[in-house]
Write an enzyme that holds these catalytic residues in place. Structure first.
Site, PDB file in Angstrom:
ATOM      1  CG  LEU A  68      -1.945  -1.191   1.222  1.00 57.53           C
ATOM      2  CD1 LEU A  68      -2.757  -1.164   2.512  1.00 57.53           C
ATOM      3  CD2 LEU A  68      -2.859  -1.126   0.007  1.00 57.53           C
ATOM      4  CG  ASP A  69       4.176   3.966   2.135  1.00 54.10           C
ATOM      5  OD1 ASP A  69       4.202   4.706   1.133  1.00 54.10           O
ATOM      6  OD2 ASP A  69       4.745   4.252   3.199  1.00 54.10           O
ATOM      7  CG  PHE A  70       4.911   0.289  -4.707  1.00 49.45           C
ATOM      8  CD1 PHE A  70       4.676  -1.063  -4.831  1.00 49.45           C
ATOM      9  CD2 PHE A  70       5.926   0.851  -5.469  1.00 49.45           C
ATOM     10  CE1 PHE A  70       5.429  -1.851  -5.701  1.00 49.45           C
ATOM     11  CE2 PHE A  70       6.681   0.088  -6.328  1.00 49.45           C
ATOM     12  CZ  PHE A  70       6.448  -1.265  -6.452  1.00 49.45           C
TER      13      PHE A  70
END
Length: 283
Positions: free
Chosen positions: A66-68
Protein backbone atom coordinates in the site's frame (compact mmCIF):
# COMPACT_ATOMS: atom_id res chain seq x y z
CA UNK A 1 14.86 -8.62 2.42
CA UNK A 2 17.07 -11.12 4.23
CA UNK A 3 16.11 -11.67 7.88
CA UNK A 4 19.06 -12.75 10.03
CA UNK A 5 17.26 -12.90 13.35
CA UNK A 6 14.56 -11.50 15.61
CA UNK A 7 13.53 -11.38 19.25
CA UNK A 8 10.47 -10.48 21.30
CA UNK A 9 10.67 -8.25 24.34
CA UNK A 10 8.14 -6.59 26.59
CA UNK A 11 8.37 -2.94 27.50
CA UNK A 12 6.30 -0.85 29.86
CA UNK A 13 4.73 1.08 27.00
CA UNK A 14 4.35 -1.50 24.23
CA UNK A 15 3.80 -5.20 24.95
CA UNK A 16 5.20 -7.89 22.66
CA UNK A 17 7.75 -5.64 20.95
CA UNK A 18 9.47 -7.32 18.01
CA UNK A 19 13.07 -6.46 17.09
CA UNK A 20 14.45 -7.73 13.78
CA UNK A 21 18.01 -7.98 12.46
CA UNK A 22 18.20 -7.68 8.66
CA UNK A 23 20.83 -7.27 5.98
CA UNK A 24 22.19 -3.79 5.35
CA UNK A 25 21.18 -2.05 2.13
CA UNK A 26 21.85 1.31 0.49
CA UNK A 27 19.05 3.91 0.41
CA UNK A 28 17.42 4.35 -2.97
CA UNK A 29 18.33 7.68 -4.61
CA UNK A 30 16.58 8.06 -7.96
CA UNK A 31 18.86 10.86 -9.20
CA UNK A 32 21.91 8.70 -8.55
CA UNK A 33 20.27 5.75 -10.28
CA UNK A 34 19.65 7.82 -13.41
CA UNK A 35 23.41 8.48 -13.56
CA UNK A 36 24.32 4.79 -13.54
CA UNK A 37 24.59 2.56 -16.60
CA UNK A 38 21.43 1.28 -18.24
CA UNK A 39 22.61 -2.26 -17.54
CA UNK A 40 22.55 -1.62 -13.78
CA UNK A 41 19.19 0.15 -13.94
CA UNK A 42 17.72 -2.76 -15.86
CA UNK A 43 19.00 -5.12 -13.15
CA UNK A 44 17.14 -3.10 -10.51
CA UNK A 45 13.91 -3.26 -12.53
CA UNK A 46 14.39 -6.98 -13.09
CA UNK A 47 14.78 -7.57 -9.33
CA UNK A 48 11.64 -5.50 -8.75
CA UNK A 49 9.55 -7.55 -11.18
CA UNK A 50 10.85 -10.73 -9.50
CA UNK A 51 9.64 -9.35 -6.17
CA UNK A 52 6.22 -8.46 -7.60
CA UNK A 53 5.92 -11.92 -9.14
CA UNK A 54 6.58 -13.46 -5.72
CA UNK A 55 4.07 -11.17 -4.02
CA UNK A 56 1.41 -12.12 -6.58
CA UNK A 57 1.97 -15.82 -5.84
CA UNK A 58 2.99 -15.78 -2.17
CA UNK A 59 1.92 -18.55 0.26
CA UNK A 60 -0.42 -15.99 1.87
CA UNK A 61 -2.07 -15.12 -1.43
CA UNK A 62 -1.69 -12.02 -3.56
CA UNK A 63 0.07 -9.28 -1.54
CA UNK A 64 -0.09 -5.58 -2.33
CA UNK A 65 2.26 -2.88 -1.01
CA UNK A 66 0.00 0.00 0.00
CA UNK A 67 2.94 2.35 0.62
CA UNK A 68 4.84 1.78 -2.62
CA UNK A 69 7.46 4.51 -2.70
CA UNK A 70 11.22 4.48 -3.37
CA UNK A 71 11.97 5.11 0.31
CA UNK A 72 10.46 1.70 1.12
CA UNK A 73 13.23 -0.02 -0.86
CA UNK A 74 17.00 -0.42 -0.61
CA UNK A 75 19.68 -1.74 -2.95
CA UNK A 76 21.66 -4.82 -1.89
CA UNK A 77 24.43 -6.01 -4.24
CA UNK A 78 22.86 -4.19 -7.18
CA UNK A 79 19.34 -5.54 -6.65
CA UNK A 80 16.21 -3.91 -5.24
CA UNK A 81 14.70 -5.20 -2.00
CA UNK A 82 11.70 -4.03 0.01
CA UNK A 83 12.37 -3.13 3.65
CA UNK A 84 9.01 -2.08 5.07
CA UNK A 85 6.11 -4.54 5.02
CA UNK A 86 3.99 -2.72 7.62
CA UNK A 87 1.60 -1.58 4.89
CA UNK A 88 1.39 -4.88 3.00
CA UNK A 89 -2.11 -6.31 2.56
CA UNK A 90 -3.47 -9.65 1.36
CA UNK A 91 -7.10 -8.53 1.28
CA UNK A 92 -8.55 -8.41 -2.24
CA UNK A 93 -11.32 -5.81 -2.33
CA UNK A 94 -14.87 -7.15 -2.27
CA UNK A 95 -17.33 -5.90 -4.89
CA UNK A 96 -20.86 -6.14 -6.23
CA UNK A 97 -20.18 -4.53 -9.63
CA UNK A 98 -17.20 -3.33 -11.64
CA UNK A 99 -17.67 0.20 -10.33
CA UNK A 100 -16.61 -1.06 -6.89
CA UNK A 101 -13.21 -2.06 -8.33
CA UNK A 102 -11.90 1.46 -8.76
CA UNK A 103 -8.17 2.18 -8.45
CA UNK A 104 -7.27 5.84 -8.12
CA UNK A 105 -3.79 7.27 -8.76
CA UNK A 106 -2.56 10.86 -9.12
CA UNK A 107 -2.19 10.67 -12.92
CA UNK A 108 -4.98 8.28 -13.92
CA UNK A 109 -7.58 5.83 -12.66
CA UNK A 110 -8.60 2.27 -13.52
CA UNK A 111 -11.71 0.14 -13.11
CA UNK A 112 -11.14 -3.62 -12.85
CA UNK A 113 -13.65 -6.45 -13.35
CA UNK A 114 -15.66 -7.77 -10.41
CA UNK A 115 -15.51 -11.57 -10.33
CA UNK A 116 -18.47 -13.89 -9.78
CA UNK A 117 -17.02 -14.57 -6.31
CA UNK A 118 -17.47 -10.87 -5.46
CA UNK A 119 -13.77 -9.94 -5.53
CA UNK A 120 -11.97 -7.34 -7.66
CA UNK A 121 -9.90 -9.39 -10.09
CA UNK A 122 -6.12 -9.02 -9.64
CA UNK A 123 -6.44 -5.68 -7.87
CA UNK A 124 -3.46 -6.28 -5.56
CA UNK A 125 -1.27 -7.36 -8.45
CA UNK A 126 -2.36 -4.51 -10.76
CA UNK A 127 -1.81 -1.92 -8.01
CA UNK A 128 1.77 -3.15 -7.51
CA UNK A 129 2.47 -3.15 -11.26
CA UNK A 130 1.18 0.35 -11.84
CA UNK A 131 3.17 1.68 -8.88
CA UNK A 132 6.25 -0.05 -10.28
CA UNK A 133 5.58 1.74 -13.56
CA UNK A 134 5.10 5.22 -12.10
CA UNK A 135 7.96 5.09 -9.59
CA UNK A 136 10.54 2.92 -11.41
CA UNK A 137 9.94 1.63 -14.94
CA UNK A 138 9.01 4.96 -16.52
CA UNK A 139 12.29 6.52 -15.30
CA UNK A 140 14.80 3.67 -15.29
CA UNK A 141 13.93 1.56 -18.35
CA UNK A 142 13.69 3.91 -21.39
CA UNK A 143 16.45 6.36 -20.39
CA UNK A 144 19.54 5.69 -22.60
CA UNK A 145 18.35 2.14 -23.32
CA UNK A 146 20.00 0.18 -26.17
CA UNK A 147 18.12 0.79 -29.42
CA UNK A 148 17.72 -2.93 -30.17
CA UNK A 149 15.83 -3.44 -26.90
CA UNK A 150 13.45 -0.50 -27.21
CA UNK A 151 10.50 -2.39 -28.77
CA UNK A 152 10.29 -4.80 -25.82
CA UNK A 153 10.96 -2.04 -23.30
CA UNK A 154 8.18 0.10 -24.78
CA UNK A 155 5.89 -2.91 -24.53
CA UNK A 156 6.69 -3.30 -20.82
CA UNK A 157 6.29 0.41 -20.04
CA UNK A 158 3.02 0.69 -21.98
CA UNK A 159 1.55 -2.50 -20.49
CA UNK A 160 2.29 -1.50 -16.89
CA UNK A 161 1.30 2.12 -17.50
CA UNK A 162 -2.05 1.08 -19.00
CA UNK A 163 -2.60 -1.73 -16.50
CA UNK A 164 -3.69 -4.06 -19.31
CA UNK A 165 -1.49 -7.11 -18.63
CA UNK A 166 -1.19 -9.52 -15.72
CA UNK A 167 1.99 -9.73 -13.67
CA UNK A 168 2.97 -13.08 -15.19
CA UNK A 169 2.99 -11.52 -18.67
CA UNK A 170 5.25 -8.68 -17.48
CA UNK A 171 7.47 -11.20 -15.71
CA UNK A 172 7.96 -13.18 -18.93
CA UNK A 173 8.57 -10.01 -20.97
CA UNK A 174 11.48 -9.21 -18.67
CA UNK A 175 12.89 -12.69 -19.11
CA UNK A 176 12.47 -12.39 -22.85
CA UNK A 177 14.76 -9.36 -22.57
CA UNK A 178 17.42 -11.33 -20.70
CA UNK A 179 17.31 -14.51 -22.77
CA UNK A 180 15.98 -13.60 -26.19
CA UNK A 181 17.97 -12.86 -29.35
CA UNK A 182 17.59 -9.10 -28.92
CA UNK A 183 19.55 -9.18 -25.68
CA UNK A 184 22.06 -11.65 -27.07
CA UNK A 185 22.89 -9.17 -29.80
CA UNK A 186 23.10 -6.25 -27.38
CA UNK A 187 24.72 -7.75 -24.29
CA UNK A 188 26.85 -10.53 -25.73
CA UNK A 189 27.15 -10.17 -29.49
CA UNK A 190 27.13 -6.45 -30.09
CA UNK A 191 28.06 -5.61 -33.66
CA UNK A 192 30.87 -3.08 -33.98
CA UNK A 193 32.40 -1.28 -36.90
CA UNK A 194 35.88 -2.19 -38.03
CA UNK A 195 38.31 0.44 -36.79
CA UNK A 196 41.11 1.95 -38.85
CA UNK A 197 43.08 3.06 -35.79
CA UNK A 198 45.88 0.74 -34.70
CA UNK A 199 46.59 -0.14 -31.08
CA UNK A 200 49.70 -1.61 -29.48
CA UNK A 201 49.01 -4.42 -26.98
CA UNK A 202 50.91 -4.24 -23.70
CA UNK A 203 50.22 -7.39 -21.62
CA UNK A 204 50.25 -7.40 -17.81
CA UNK A 205 50.21 -3.61 -17.66
CA UNK A 206 48.02 -0.87 -16.20
CA UNK A 207 47.80 2.93 -16.46
CA UNK A 208 47.09 4.19 -12.91
CA UNK A 209 46.36 7.82 -13.79
CA UNK A 210 45.41 9.73 -16.96
CA UNK A 211 41.68 9.45 -16.24
CA UNK A 212 38.88 11.42 -17.85
CA UNK A 213 35.18 11.35 -17.10
CA UNK A 214 32.53 9.92 -19.37
CA UNK A 215 28.87 9.00 -19.07
CA UNK A 216 27.66 6.51 -18.08
CA UNK A 217 30.64 5.23 -16.10
CA UNK A 218 31.05 2.62 -13.38
CA UNK A 219 33.70 4.88 -11.77
CA UNK A 220 32.86 8.41 -10.67
CA UNK A 221 36.39 9.78 -11.29
CA UNK A 222 37.19 7.96 -14.51
CA UNK A 223 35.76 6.39 -17.65
CA UNK A 224 35.00 2.75 -16.81
CA UNK A 225 32.62 1.06 -19.26
CA UNK A 226 31.54 -2.48 -20.11
CA UNK A 227 32.36 -4.09 -23.48
CA UNK A 228 31.74 -7.42 -25.17
CA UNK A 229 35.21 -7.73 -26.70
CA UNK A 230 38.32 -5.87 -27.80
CA UNK A 231 36.62 -4.62 -30.98
CA UNK A 232 33.94 -2.82 -28.99
CA UNK A 233 36.62 -1.30 -26.71
CA UNK A 234 38.45 0.01 -29.77
CA UNK A 235 35.24 1.48 -31.18
CA UNK A 236 34.51 3.27 -27.89
CA UNK A 237 38.05 4.65 -27.61
CA UNK A 238 37.90 5.88 -31.21
CA UNK A 239 34.64 7.68 -30.43
CA UNK A 240 36.25 9.81 -27.68
CA UNK A 241 38.74 12.43 -28.89
CA UNK A 242 40.56 12.40 -25.54
CA UNK A 243 40.97 8.60 -25.47
CA UNK A 244 44.56 7.52 -26.21
CA UNK A 245 44.59 4.11 -24.49
CA UNK A 246 42.41 1.63 -22.63
CA UNK A 247 42.94 -1.07 -20.04
CA UNK A 248 41.12 -4.43 -19.99
CA UNK A 249 40.41 -5.54 -16.43
CA UNK A 250 39.51 -9.02 -15.19
CA UNK A 251 36.20 -7.75 -13.82
CA UNK A 252 32.82 -8.27 -15.48
CA UNK A 253 29.31 -6.92 -15.06
CA UNK A 254 26.37 -9.09 -14.00
CA UNK A 255 25.67 -9.89 -17.68
CA UNK A 256 29.27 -11.03 -18.29
CA UNK A 257 30.53 -7.93 -20.14
CA UNK A 258 34.14 -6.97 -19.38
CA UNK A 259 34.98 -3.71 -17.60
CA UNK A 260 37.47 -1.44 -19.35
CA UNK A 261 39.20 1.76 -18.21
CA UNK A 262 39.62 4.37 -20.95
CA UNK A 263 42.60 6.71 -20.58
CA UNK A 264 43.66 10.06 -22.03
CA UNK A 265 47.41 9.21 -22.16
CA UNK A 266 49.86 6.37 -21.67
CA UNK A 267 52.91 8.15 -20.24
CA UNK A 268 53.03 6.10 -17.04
CA UNK A 269 52.46 2.36 -17.43
CA UNK A 270 52.85 0.06 -14.45
CA UNK A 271 53.05 -3.75 -14.30
CA UNK A 272 49.84 -5.55 -13.34
CA UNK A 273 49.38 -9.29 -14.02
CA UNK A 274 45.58 -9.01 -14.10
CA UNK A 275 45.27 -6.33 -16.78
CA UNK A 276 46.08 -5.71 -20.43
CA UNK A 277 46.70 -2.23 -21.84
CA UNK A 278 46.11 -1.12 -25.42
CA UNK A 279 47.85 2.08 -26.54
CA UNK A 280 46.74 4.01 -29.62
CA UNK A 281 49.51 4.14 -32.23
CA UNK A 282 50.05 7.62 -33.62
CA UNK A 283 51.97 8.46 -36.79
Amino acid sequence: FQLYGYCYQDSNDIPDTLTTITELGSPLEMIQLLQTSWEDRFRICLSLVRLLHYLAHSPLGSVTLLDFRPRQFVIVDGELKVTDLDDASIEESSCISNSDCFMEFPARNFTLPCSVEGRCQNMNEKRNLYNAYRFFFTYLLPHSAPSSLRPLLDKIVNATGNCNKHGDAIYFLFYELTSGPSVSSEFTQKCVKSANTKYRRVPEAFIPDENYRCWPSYHHKGCLLSVFDINEAIEICDSYSQCKAFVLTNQTTWTGRQLVFFKMASNHIMPDPDKITYVKVTD
